[in-house]
Scaffold this motif. Structure first.
Motif, PDB file in Angstrom:
ATOM      1  N   ALA A   1       0.815  -1.205   0.000  1.00  0.00           N
ATOM      2  CA  ALA A   1       0.000   0.000   0.000  1.00  0.00           C
ATOM      3  C   ALA A   1       0.852   1.259   0.000  1.00  0.00           C
ATOM      4  N   THR A   2       2.122   1.137   0.368  1.00  0.00           N
ATOM      5  CA  THR A   2       2.945   2.328   0.587  1.00  0.00           C
ATOM      6  C   THR A   2       4.166   2.444  -0.314  1.00  0.00           C
ATOM      7  N   ASN A   3       4.922   1.355  -0.490  1.00  0.00           N
ATOM      8  CA  ASN A   3       6.195   1.414  -1.226  1.00  0.00           C
ATOM      9  C   ASN A   3       6.313   0.216  -2.161  1.00  0.00           C
ATOM     10  N   GLY A   4       6.432   0.473  -3.453  1.00  0.00           N
ATOM     11  CA  GLY A   4       6.559  -0.618  -4.407  1.00  0.00           C
ATOM     12  C   GLY A   4       6.731  -0.088  -5.813  1.00  0.00           C
ATOM     13  N   LYS A   5       6.703  -0.977  -6.774  1.00  0.00           N
ATOM     14  CA  LYS A   5       6.890  -0.567  -8.170  1.00  0.00           C
ATOM     15  C   LYS A   5       6.167  -1.520  -9.100  1.00  0.00           C
ATOM     16  N   PHE A   6       5.657  -0.964 -10.208  1.00  0.00           N
ATOM     17  CA  PHE A   6       4.998  -1.742 -11.249  1.00  0.00           C
ATOM     18  C   PHE A   6       5.645  -1.423 -12.590  1.00  0.00           C
ATOM     19  N   ALA A   7       5.687  -2.424 -13.455  1.00  0.00           N
ATOM     20  CA  ALA A   7       6.186  -2.207 -14.816  1.00  0.00           C
ATOM     21  C   ALA A   7       5.264  -2.893 -15.804  1.00  0.00           C
ATOM     22  N   LEU A   8       5.202  -2.324 -16.986  1.00  0.00           N
ATOM     23  CA  LEU A   8       4.511  -2.930 -18.120  1.00  0.00           C
ATOM     24  C   LEU A   8       5.577  -3.385 -19.103  1.00  0.00           C
ATOM     25  N   PHE A   9       5.555  -4.677 -19.440  1.00  0.00           N
ATOM     26  CA  PHE A   9       6.515  -5.260 -20.374  1.00  0.00           C
ATOM     27  C   PHE A   9       5.772  -5.840 -21.574  1.00  0.00           C
ATOM     28  N   ASN A  10       6.472  -5.973 -22.693  1.00  0.00           N
ATOM     29  CA  ASN A  10       5.868  -6.631 -23.846  1.00  0.00           C
ATOM     30  C   ASN A  10       6.254  -8.103 -23.935  1.00  0.00           C
ATOM     31  N   ALA A  11       6.946  -8.607 -22.902  1.00  0.00           N
ATOM     32  CA  ALA A  11       7.300 -10.018 -22.789  1.00  0.00           C
ATOM     33  C   ALA A  11       7.617 -10.294 -21.322  1.00  0.00           C
ATOM     34  N   VAL A  12       7.546 -11.527 -20.921  1.00  0.00           N
ATOM     35  CA  VAL A  12       7.762 -11.879 -19.521  1.00  0.00           C
ATOM     36  C   VAL A  12       9.209 -11.622 -19.107  1.00  0.00           C
ATOM     37  N   ASN A  13       9.381 -10.975 -17.968  1.00  0.00           N
ATOM     38  CA  ASN A  13      10.686 -10.798 -17.323  1.00  0.00           C
ATOM     39  C   ASN A  13      10.595 -11.439 -15.945  1.00  0.00           C
ATOM     40  N   THR A  14      11.173 -12.607 -15.780  1.00  0.00           N
ATOM     41  CA  THR A  14      11.028 -13.370 -14.550  1.00  0.00           C
ATOM     42  C   THR A  14      12.182 -13.120 -13.596  1.00  0.00           C
ATOM     43  N   ASN A  15      11.868 -12.592 -12.417  1.00  0.00           N
ATOM     44  CA  ASN A  15      12.833 -12.409 -11.332  1.00  0.00           C
ATOM     45  C   ASN A  15      14.100 -11.688 -11.784  1.00  0.00           C
ATOM     46  N   LEU A  16      13.902 -10.528 -12.409  1.00  0.00           N
ATOM     47  CA  LEU A  16      15.031  -9.741 -12.891  1.00  0.00           C
ATOM     48  C   LEU A  16      15.145  -8.436 -12.117  1.00  0.00           C
ATOM     49  N   ALA A  17      16.381  -8.058 -11.800  1.00  0.00           N
ATOM     50  CA  ALA A  17      16.624  -6.822 -11.060  1.00  0.00           C
ATOM     51  C   ALA A  17      16.459  -5.606 -11.956  1.00  0.00           C
ATOM     52  N   CYS A  18      16.241  -4.471 -11.333  1.00  0.00           N
ATOM     53  CA  CYS A  18      16.194  -3.208 -12.065  1.00  0.00           C
ATOM     54  C   CYS A  18      17.478  -3.028 -12.856  1.00  0.00           C
ATOM     55  N   GLY A  19      17.358  -2.729 -14.131  1.00  0.00           N
ATOM     56  CA  GLY A  19      18.522  -2.578 -14.994  1.00  0.00           C
ATOM     57  C   GLY A  19      18.893  -3.838 -15.738  1.00  0.00           C
ATOM     58  N   SER A  20      18.290  -4.974 -15.351  1.00  0.00           N
ATOM     59  CA  SER A  20      18.584  -6.249 -16.012  1.00  0.00           C
ATOM     60  C   SER A  20      17.434  -6.739 -16.876  1.00  0.00           C
TER      61      SER A  20
ATOM     62  N   LYS B   1       7.093   2.150 -16.490  1.00  0.00           N
ATOM     63  CA  LYS B   1       7.222   1.736 -15.098  1.00  0.00           C
ATOM     64  C   LYS B   1       6.887   2.890 -14.168  1.00  0.00           C
ATOM     65  N   LEU B   2       6.478   2.517 -12.966  1.00  0.00           N
ATOM     66  CA  LEU B   2       6.136   3.481 -11.925  1.00  0.00           C
ATOM     67  C   LEU B   2       6.643   2.957 -10.599  1.00  0.00           C
ATOM     68  N   ALA B   3       7.389   3.790  -9.878  1.00  0.00           N
ATOM     69  CA  ALA B   3       7.834   3.461  -8.519  1.00  0.00           C
ATOM     70  C   ALA B   3       7.221   4.463  -7.556  1.00  0.00           C
ATOM     71  N   TYR B   4       6.831   3.966  -6.373  1.00  0.00           N
ATOM     72  CA  TYR B   4       6.237   4.856  -5.380  1.00  0.00           C
ATOM     73  C   TYR B   4       6.852   4.614  -4.010  1.00  0.00           C
ATOM     74  N   GLY B   5       6.884   5.680  -3.221  1.00  0.00           N
ATOM     75  CA  GLY B   5       7.493   5.591  -1.904  1.00  0.00           C
ATOM     76  C   GLY B   5       8.992   5.425  -1.985  1.00  0.00           C
ATOM     77  N   THR B   6       9.515   4.456  -1.254  1.00  0.00           N
ATOM     78  CA  THR B   6      10.964   4.231  -1.198  1.00  0.00           C
ATOM     79  C   THR B   6      11.459   3.265  -2.263  1.00  0.00           C
ATOM     80  N   ALA B   7      10.604   2.875  -3.192  1.00  0.00           N
ATOM     81  CA  ALA B   7      10.990   1.884  -4.198  1.00  0.00           C
ATOM     82  C   ALA B   7      12.049   2.431  -5.146  1.00  0.00           C
ATOM     83  N   ASN B   8      12.918   1.531  -5.588  1.00  0.00           N
ATOM     84  CA  ASN B   8      13.918   1.883  -6.593  1.00  0.00           C
ATOM     85  C   ASN B   8      13.324   1.754  -7.989  1.00  0.00           C
ATOM     86  N   CYS B   9      14.127   2.012  -8.990  1.00  0.00           N
ATOM     87  CA  CYS B   9      13.794   1.756 -10.400  1.00  0.00           C
ATOM     88  C   CYS B   9      12.695   2.660 -10.938  1.00  0.00           C
ATOM     89  N   ALA B  10      12.629   3.893 -10.444  1.00  0.00           N
ATOM     90  CA  ALA B  10      11.647   4.843 -10.970  1.00  0.00           C
ATOM     91  C   ALA B  10      12.077   5.366 -12.325  1.00  0.00           C
TER      92      ALA B  10
END
Length: 228
Positions: free
Chosen positions: A123-142, A151-160
């Protein structure tokens, strides 16, 4: 001189951010649904997608993926939603994806979700992304090359995109300005934190301000204008 101007325009095109050129973008995120103690606005989480173009777009195989504040995209199967074959978003229109089974905490969304998913967002801190193919368990930048749409990051989330928006609550959501049209590649500028946000689904009225897609500075349309 014409060659120099053209080369400068090409340089601007190459240096332009990748995201704003995409017609598809995340237009709303609400992650506070269903809380039994914090007085949520809605009984489910949701993500709204907007098509800013003048053509329908086939969403088959596109994914919405969630990551915790410092976590990976799609760290588990429950953090990935894949649009089914035949899913389509109409021009200047929306798609609403709700998450989870409606709970006793909060009210109904007001419009029927077009799809449902299993993502349980913070509800407070996280991030969502829209991809055109599945990205399974990948870090930001990978992310797989060429698959990240928005993509959208909110609160303290990285990868904004740029800077994350402020933390959300069980009563607030992140709403993209101008009904989804604003996209400067800066989350904190493109989104407004809104109390009791109003989601749209595929049956909702199209965005009346969305009549043509503006030509971005450095786009091919600009190059053609310069080259004439």
């Amino acid at each position: 001189m014409k060659r120099l101007v053209t080369l400068l325009a090409l340089s601007a095109l190459c240096a332009a951010p990748a995201f704003a050129a995409n017609a598809l973008r995340i237009s709303q995120v609400y992650g506070g649904g269903g809380s039994a103690t914090a007085g949520p606005t809605y009984n489910v989480d949701y993500v709204e997608i907007f098509n800013s173009s003048s053509s329908a777009i086939n969403l088959s195989g596109y994914t919405i993926e969630y990551g915790s504040a410092a976590g990976n995209w799609g760290s588990s199967a429950t953090n990935i939603f894949t649009f089914p074959v035949g899913a389509t978003i109409q021009p200047c229109a929306y798609i609403l994806v709700a998450s989870g089974t409606p709970s006793a905490g909060g009210g109904a969304l007001g419009v029927t979700p077009d799809y449902t998913m299993t993502i349980a967002a913070s509800a407070t801190n996280g991030k969502f992304a829209l991809f055109n193919a599945v990205n399974t368990n990948l870090a930001c930048g990978s992310e797989l090359v060429g698959t990240l749409v928005d993509k959208l990051a909110y609160g303290t989330a990285n990868c904004a995109e740029g800077t994350a928006v402020s933390a959300l609550t069980t009563t607030t959501g992140a709403v993209r300005n101008n009904g989804g049209l604003t996209d400067t590649d800066a989350n904190n500028l493109d989104f407004t934190i809104t109390t009791a946000p109003v989601p749209h689904n595929a049956a909702s009225a199209i965005n009346p301000a969305c009549t043509v897609v503006p030509t971005r500075k450095g786009s091919w349309g600009s190059l053609k204008a310069i080259y004439r």
